[in-house]
Scaffold this motif. Sequence first.
Motif, mmCIF file in Angstrom:
data_model
loop_
_atom_site.group_PDB
_atom_site.id
_atom_site.type_symbol
_atom_site.label_atom_id
_atom_site.label_comp_id
_atom_site.label_asym_id
_atom_site.label_seq_id
_atom_site.Cartn_x
_atom_site.Cartn_y
_atom_site.Cartn_z
ATOM 1 N N GLU A 25 0.810 -1.223 0.000
ATOM 2 C CA GLU A 25 0.000 0.000 0.000
ATOM 3 C C GLU A 25 0.846 1.278 0.000
ATOM 4 N N SER A 26 2.143 1.168 0.214
ATOM 5 C CA SER A 26 3.013 2.343 0.168
ATOM 6 C C SER A 26 3.185 2.887 -1.243
ATOM 7 N N ALA A 27 2.894 2.091 -2.262
ATOM 8 C CA ALA A 27 2.990 2.596 -3.635
ATOM 9 C C ALA A 27 2.037 3.777 -3.824
ATOM 10 N N ALA A 28 0.836 3.680 -3.261
ATOM 11 C CA ALA A 28 -0.118 4.793 -3.371
ATOM 12 C C ALA A 28 0.390 6.014 -2.613
ATOM 13 N N ALA A 29 0.927 5.800 -1.415
ATOM 14 C CA ALA A 29 1.450 6.914 -0.614
ATOM 15 C C ALA A 29 2.655 7.567 -1.289
ATOM 16 N N ALA A 30 3.434 6.806 -2.040
ATOM 17 C CA ALA A 30 4.626 7.328 -2.707
ATOM 18 C C ALA A 30 4.278 8.300 -3.826
ATOM 19 N N ARG A 31 3.080 8.181 -4.369
ATOM 20 C CA ARG A 31 2.680 9.088 -5.453
ATOM 21 C C ARG A 31 2.464 10.522 -4.946
ATOM 22 N N ARG A 32 2.128 10.662 -3.667
ATOM 23 C CA ARG A 32 1.833 11.995 -3.123
ATOM 24 C C ARG A 32 3.028 12.952 -3.220
ATOM 25 N N PRO A 33 4.213 12.593 -2.706
ATOM 26 C CA PRO A 33 5.323 13.555 -2.837
ATOM 27 C C PRO A 33 5.712 13.827 -4.282
ATOM 28 N N VAL A 34 5.504 12.864 -5.156
ATOM 29 C CA VAL A 34 5.797 13.083 -6.578
ATOM 30 C C VAL A 34 4.867 14.154 -7.128
ATOM 31 N N ARG A 35 3.575 13.997 -6.886
ATOM 32 C CA ARG A 35 2.597 14.973 -7.404
ATOM 33 C C ARG A 35 2.791 16.355 -6.777
ATOM 34 N N VAL A 36 3.087 16.387 -5.471
ATOM 35 C CA VAL A 36 3.309 17.675 -4.794
ATOM 36 C C VAL A 36 4.512 18.384 -5.400
ATOM 37 N N ALA A 37 5.630 17.666 -5.510
ATOM 38 C CA ALA A 37 6.851 18.278 -6.042
ATOM 39 C C ALA A 37 6.644 18.787 -7.462
ATOM 40 N N LEU A 38 6.023 17.972 -8.304
ATOM 41 C CA LEU A 38 5.825 18.374 -9.696
ATOM 42 C C LEU A 38 4.896 19.574 -9.806
ATOM 43 N N ALA A 39 3.886 19.652 -8.953
ATOM 44 C CA ALA A 39 2.995 20.813 -8.956
ATOM 45 C C ALA A 39 3.750 22.069 -8.523
ATOM 46 N N VAL A 40 4.537 21.961 -7.462
ATOM 47 C CA VAL A 40 5.305 23.112 -6.968
ATOM 48 C C VAL A 40 6.285 23.600 -8.027
ATOM 49 N N TRP A 41 6.893 22.679 -8.747
ATOM 50 C CA TRP A 41 7.897 23.029 -9.749
ATOM 51 C C TRP A 41 7.299 23.367 -11.110
ATOM 52 N N GLY A 42 5.972 23.330 -11.247
ATOM 53 C CA GLY A 42 5.337 23.635 -12.523
ATOM 54 C C GLY A 42 5.570 22.562 -13.576
ATOM 55 N N LEU A 43 5.768 21.339 -13.137
ATOM 56 C CA LEU A 43 6.013 20.223 -14.050
ATOM 57 C C LEU A 43 4.862 19.221 -14.012
ATOM 58 N N ASP A 44 3.652 19.736 -13.902
ATOM 59 C CA ASP A 44 2.457 18.890 -13.796
ATOM 60 C C ASP A 44 2.316 17.911 -14.954
ATOM 61 N N THR A 45 2.859 18.249 -16.108
ATOM 62 C CA THR A 45 2.731 17.366 -17.274
ATOM 63 C C THR A 45 3.459 16.032 -17.061
ATOM 64 N N LEU A 46 4.344 15.984 -16.076
ATOM 65 C CA LEU A 46 5.078 14.754 -15.792
ATOM 66 C C LEU A 46 4.412 13.918 -14.699
ATOM 67 N N ALA A 47 3.303 14.412 -14.134
ATOM 68 C CA ALA A 47 2.696 13.773 -12.961
ATOM 69 C C ALA A 47 2.215 12.349 -13.223
ATOM 70 N N GLU A 48 1.567 12.106 -14.340
ATOM 71 C CA GLU A 48 1.053 10.749 -14.601
ATOM 72 C C GLU A 48 2.186 9.744 -14.743
ATOM 73 N N ASP A 49 3.163 10.055 -15.592
ATOM 74 C CA ASP A 49 4.290 9.147 -15.778
ATOM 75 C C ASP A 49 5.091 9.004 -14.483
ATOM 76 N N GLY A 50 5.305 10.118 -13.789
ATOM 77 C CA GLY A 50 6.051 10.077 -12.532
ATOM 78 C C GLY A 50 5.363 9.228 -11.485
ATOM 79 N N SER A 51 4.047 9.331 -11.394
ATOM 80 C CA SER A 51 3.293 8.533 -10.425
ATOM 81 C C SER A 51 3.378 7.044 -10.744
ATOM 82 N N LEU A 52 3.270 6.713 -12.015
ATOM 83 C CA LEU A 52 3.363 5.305 -12.411
ATOM 84 C C LEU A 52 4.767 4.760 -12.149
ATOM 85 N N ILE A 53 5.777 5.535 -12.486
ATOM 86 C CA ILE A 53 7.159 5.103 -12.267
ATOM 87 C C ILE A 53 7.434 4.866 -10.789
#
Length: 140
Positions: A25-53
Amino acid sequence: MPHVPTRTRPTGYPGYSETLPRRPESAAAARRPVRVALAVWGLDTLAEDGSLIVSELVANAVEHARRESLRVTVERPGAGRVRLGVVDFSRVRPLRGEPEPGNERGRGLVLVDLLAEEWGTELFPWGKRVWAELRSGGEG
């Protein structure tokens, strides 16, 4: 289970990290810092691929690592670049295999290889970091 908050580094090398239990279940929790960081950095277009990776890297660590925890890292080595990592306490390098037709297992690193600009493993005396890098619009 106590939640360890995501830590940001306000100065120096930009990054986010979070320690999680080594459980599926940590895989789901791991997506949160990825999405937060990408949003803060203006790189939202990478969120889907980053979350899957990051989900696939965590799933791999859950299956093959040892000890009770793993660490997710999200770093920005360049303006349009992000490096995702999962740190665990095993020195065994992951191997990208060829999944057999109809088998759900063995596809994680194949997906990482398809989605990431590049990926690899850094060994430490006590474990390793498996990382994958994404780039926005070819920037670097």
